[in-house]
Scaffold this active site. Structure first.
Site, PDB file in Angstrom:
ATOM      1  CD1 TRP A 181      -2.436   1.550   2.495  1.00  0.00           C
ATOM      2  CD2 TRP A 181      -2.776   1.639   0.297  1.00  0.00           C
ATOM      3  NE1 TRP A 181      -3.414   2.484   2.263  1.00  0.00           N
ATOM      4  CE2 TRP A 181      -3.649   2.559   0.910  1.00  0.00           C
ATOM      5  CE3 TRP A 181      -2.797   1.530  -1.102  1.00  0.00           C
ATOM      6  CZ2 TRP A 181      -4.546   3.365   0.208  1.00  0.00           C
ATOM      7  CZ3 TRP A 181      -3.693   2.343  -1.823  1.00  0.00           C
ATOM      8  CH2 TRP A 181      -4.547   3.235  -1.169  1.00  0.00           C
ATOM      9  NE  ARG A 241      12.546  -1.271  10.291  1.00  0.00           N
ATOM     10  CZ  ARG A 241      12.640  -0.334  11.239  1.00  0.00           C
ATOM     11  NH1 ARG A 241      13.828   0.096  11.607  1.00  0.00           N
ATOM     12  NH2 ARG A 241      11.578   0.183  11.781  1.00  0.00           N
ATOM     13  NE  ARG A 242      13.523  -5.988   3.337  1.00  0.00           N
ATOM     14  CZ  ARG A 242      13.389  -6.379   2.084  1.00  0.00           C
ATOM     15  NH1 ARG A 242      14.427  -6.899   1.431  1.00  0.00           N
ATOM     16  NH2 ARG A 242      12.231  -6.282   1.468  1.00  0.00           N
ATOM     17  CE  LYS A 297      -7.677   0.958   4.998  1.00  0.00           C
ATOM     18  NZ  LYS A 297      -8.460   0.775   3.796  1.00  0.00           N
ATOM     19  CB  ALA A 303      -2.536  -2.004  -3.320  1.00  0.00           C
ATOM     20  CE  LYS A 306     -10.354  -3.354   5.028  1.00  0.00           C
ATOM     21  NZ  LYS A 306      -9.755  -2.407   4.144  1.00  0.00           N
ATOM     22  CG  ASP A 355     -12.058  -0.178   3.386  1.00  0.00           C
ATOM     23  OD1 ASP A 355     -11.689  -0.859   2.413  1.00  0.00           O
ATOM     24  OD2 ASP A 355     -11.329   0.101   4.346  1.00  0.00           O
TER      25      ASP A 355
END
Lengths: 544, 338
Positions: free
Chosen positions: B15, B35-36, B109, B141, B192, B245
């Site tokens: 996302w 992070r990587r 979420k 997405a 949801k 949603d």
């Protein structure tokens, strides 16, 4: 406020408000201006009708508004603007008040003596010498909390002290405390009724108070009032607001705060940054004033229990207006077990962050954060009404949390709560109002049971993570706590809340029990007591 | 043309990468945090995130970096898109570099396990920020990455949060609506997933559209009851972050939660399913959080309870279905009187 500042504050408060309205006008300007003048006229005339003969200045006001009304008919945009200026200035003049600088200087040096003089003058025989009274007062007005921290912040910015409010004595007691601590006097808005009251008018006129007329409902008036407070803060006058707006009727610690005056903090802060003031910071200091006995308890709780409570927003005929009652209360304060404890909480910035002793804002993890960044856009301080309203909500929530945390539970509160809770559980089928009126099935409980309940309440309070602080007397034996409360109850009120006869305790004024017990609201006592039925202990319909 | 204002996206998962792609499509200068370092390298060299958003290219205005401090210094609008269980840790780290002028919206979420805290609460507790908001809506997405028309909700108490997020994300295929009910938007987006999981079970059992509609409608009712108990406004659940949603998530076999439900219905074990899936199915965690909360607040949420019992108590699907269908049916909105 110094004379040169007073005039400046008066004019700035009025013109800023009018300018703001004019800037927001859409063409044709006459329409908006006239609507504003008319709205103010409407509210003021309604006030004058309701308050006929109430205030000697009313006749003057009537004549003034009559002249405005007459001019209104053929007014150009320019005329309307001029009228608005006049009205706003008239409001501002009243707020600033007739202030005598010589009296002010005198009073700031003799403030606490003034309180003593007042009391002594009322009953010299009863209260003994001035010296012993002063000694007595300092014994019974206890100040605790972040006093040193607050003192350090004085050099770093302007203070806004925001106390809980349960008595007209609050401002006097606080004024006294501020003097004891060696802090400069606080500027604060006091209701007009305090200026009329023989007991307080002396202090109100001389302690840096400005006038707030709660009967004036015009939006323009409220705006001028708020702007005056803002200007005062910008002029580096430490301020005092009661954020609850009015005295707590239920006895509970205020959790719903009025954002109006509170919002002046962030406004003044932005103003300070924009004018590049040397020390722009504003520090908000929550402060809880805890009374073992409530001077106006009986009137306040009665008002609270009346459905029409809202209509009696301004109570002018309470205990406070009866000198003898004030005297009784005061003599209690100095001679008996009654006490007032003022607790200064951790100071906050204008968005509700804690502030360290250097005056720096801290994030929730204790990291230093630049307070100015909250009101900046690209590094420049800007006003933003919507944003600032939300900041004030955040500040208000932070103050409410501190109120709960630093509220001081005393024997009267704990025993009041425990006893009423016992009565409620014995009469589960009765609604609160009936119970308060009739007292339920039995007029008394055993002293042993009450002591046991008191112990449970104290236990639950000490487990609560939100506060309150527990008064020293609560660490003694529960039976002694009960005795202490009963002694206090019996010492002042017309009808004692509860009386002990033999090994039974009779509940005689349940409204007062509710009043004192309500001080312990907000700590989930219902749940923390974990009673078998699992029912919340707070009576339905008795929420503050 | 790339505008000067820089936007930070924290989290280069499915996302987060998709939102970075939208920003890239809008020519917004974007710093995407991963992070990587190897992921950053891949994104910067190939313009792709082959692991989380294969098949889509990010615009030239998007740059990946593992340097949080740089992002906070360059961007005053931050979009946080990290899994709910790492939000606290990431927020605390971010908090080292933020100041009061920063605006943050999260697109995560779910609720923090154990504490029941919403993501905006976690951000509030771990940073100095006040201007906090949430992006929540029917946004699968892959569809958004393919520029199929879609809409979303940005909820915040602060107008500035909406205005700036809208300016960054809104375009001719992505409509950004404004809301003020942060609690409702966060609850909707998390809750949801539980219903999607249940819808997946129904699909896995081969049940048809009637069943699905029943499940969704009553699921929405549970969502609203739960939300109102948490302090949300009931109307929010009829909007993008609620019904919107719910429809998207429950209709799509693409949803992770749906897949988990369908596989459970076919008799697979939760542990095995989770091992296979690279991404976290939020519904699995949310079902536990919601059920615990419902028990504590004495809320009656039968679908949540059933999903919880399926996931954590090893109850059997047919039995749960039978239980659900045996609940007495009364006035439709009885539990929703607020």
């Amino acid at each position: 406020m110094r004379p040169e500042h007073r005039e400046r504050a008066r004019i700035e408060a009025a013109t800023r408000v009018v300018d703001r309205h004019v800037a927001a006008l859409r063409p044709p300007e006459e329409v908006g201006l006239e609507a504003l003048v008319n709205d103010t006229l409407y509210h003021e005339r309604r006030r004058l009708e309701r308050d006929r003969g109430g205030d000697p200045r009313n006749a003057d006001d009537s004549a003034f508004y009559h002249r405005i009304q007459k001019r209104l008919r053929h007014a150009s945009a320019r005329d309307l603007r001029e009228m608005l200026d006049q009205i706003a200035l008239r409001f501002a003049s009243e707020i600033v008040g007739n202030f005598d600088d010589r009296v002010y200087k005198l009073s700031t040096t003799v403030v606490p003596t003034g309180l003593s003089v007042l009391l002594t003058a009322m009953s010299p025989g009863k209260l003994g010498s001035l010296g012993s009274l002063r000694h007595g007062l300092s014994d019974h007005v206890q100040i605790q909390g972040t006093v040193d921290h607050v003192r350090k912040l004085l050099d770093k910015g302007t203070l806004v002290v925001v106390p809980t409010h349960s008595s007209h004595l609050d401002s006097i007691v606080l004024g006294y405390a501020v003097h004891l601590l060696g802090l400069p006097p606080l500027l604060y808005g006091a209701g007009l009724n305090l200026f009329k009251n023989p007991v307080t008018s002396f202090f109100m006129n001389n302690l840096g108070a400005y006038r707030v007329d709660r009967k004036k409902t015009a939006a323009l008036y409220k705006e001028v009032l708020k702007e005056y407070a803002t200007v005062a803060l910008e002029l580096d006058y430490n301020n005092l607001f009661f954020p609850g707006g009015t005295r707590s009727r239920s006895g509970a610690v205020e959790q719903k705060l009025k954002r109006g005056l509170l919002g002046t903090a962030v406004r003044a802060y932005v103003g300070n940054l924009q004018s590049r003031r040397d020390k722009p910071n504003l520090y908000v200091v929550p402060c809880t004033i805890s009374y073992k006995l409530g001077l106006e308890a009986e009137t306040l709780i009665d008002d609270y229990l009346k459905e029409v409570g809202k209509n009696r927003y301004i109570i002018e005929d309470d205990e406070f207006s009866r000198p003898r009652q004030v005297l009784n209360f005061m003599s209690n304060l100095v001679s008996l077990d009654s006490r007032v404890v003022i607790t200064f909480s951790r100071p906050l910035d204008v968005v509700g962050n804690f502030v360290d002793e250097e005056g720096r804002s801290l994030d929730p993890r204790g990291r230093v954060v630049d307070a100015a960044s909250y009101v900046s856009d690209g590094g420049v301080a800007v006003h933003d009404a919507q944003r600032d309203e939300e900041y004030t909500n955040e500040l208000s929530a932070a103050i409410a949390r501190e109120f709960l945390r630093d509220n001081l539970a005393m024997s009267t509160h704990v025993v009041g709560y425990a006893l009423l809770d016992m009565i409620q559980r014995e009469n589960p089928d009765m609604d609160l109002y009936r119970l308060l009126r009739t007292g339920g099935r039995s007029p008394s409980v055993t002293a042993t049971d009450l002591a046991r309940e008191t112990e449970r309440v104290i236990g639950a309070l000490s487990r609560s993570t939100r506060g309150p602080r527990l008064s020293d007397e609560l660490s003694s034996d529960p039976a002694a706590v009960v005795d202490d409360a009963l002694r206090a109850f019996g010492s002042y009120h017309t009808h004692a809340a509860a009386v002990r006869r033999g090994d039974r305790v009779f509940h005689e004024n349940r409204n007062l029990l509710l009043y004192y017990g309500n001080r312990l609201k907000g700590y989930d006592l219902g749940r923390n007591l974990a009673r078998p039925s699992g029912e919340a202990a707070e009576p339905a319909g008795a929420r503050a | 043309m790339t505008t000067d204002e820089c936007i930070g996206v924290i989290g280069a998962g499915n996302w987060g990468t998709t939102l970075a792609k939208v920003l890239g499509d809008n020519d917004k200068r974007t710093l995407l945090w991963a992070r990587r370092d190897e992921l950053c390298r891949e994104i910067n060299e190939t313009r792709q995130n082959s692991q989380y958003l294969p098949g889509f290219s990010l615009g030239p205005s998007v740059e990946a970096t593992s340097d949080l401090e740089r992002i906070c210094k360059s961007a005053s609008l931050i979009i946080a898109v990290v899994p709910s269980h790492t939000m606290r840790e990431t927020a605390r780290e971010l908090g080292n570099y933020l100041n009061g002028e920063h605006v943050i919206v999260h697109a995560t979420k779910g609720i923090e396990q154990g504490t029941f805290k919403r993501m905006s609460e976690v951000l509030r507790e771990e940073t100095c920020l006040r201007k906090i908001g949430v992006i929540s809506g029917p946004n699968l997405a892959k569809e958004l990455a393919a520029r199929q028309p879609a809409g979303t909700l940005v909820a915040s108490r602060y107008d500035e949060v909406f205005v700036r997020t809208h300016a960054a994300l809104h375009n001719d295929y992505f409509r950004v609506y404004q809301g003020r009910d942060v609690i409702g938007a966060e609850i909707g987006g998390g809750f949801k997933n539980i219903i999607a999981l249940a819808a997946g079970v129904a699909a896995g059992l081969g049940l048809g559209d009637n069943t699905k509609a029943l499940l969704l409608t009553r699921g929405l009712s549970e969502m609203a009851r739960f939300g109102v108990a948490m302090g949300a406004e009931v109307m929010t659940f009829g909007g993008m972050a609620g019904m919107g949603d719910l429809i998207a998530t429950c209709s799509s076999p693409l949803s992770r939660n749906h897949q988990v439900g369908a596989r459970l219905a076919r008799g697979e074990k939760l542990e095995d399913i989770q091992r296979d899936m690279r991404m976290v199915a939020e519904g699995v965690k949310m079902a536990k959080a919601a059920n615990d909360f419902a028990v504590r607040k004495r809320l009656d949420l039968p679908i949540v309870r059933a999903v919880h019992n399926l996931l954590y108590e090893h109850h059997q699907v047919p039995l749960l279905l039978k239980e659900l269908m045996s609940i007495p049916a009364g006035p439709e909105f009885a539990a929703l009187t607020v």
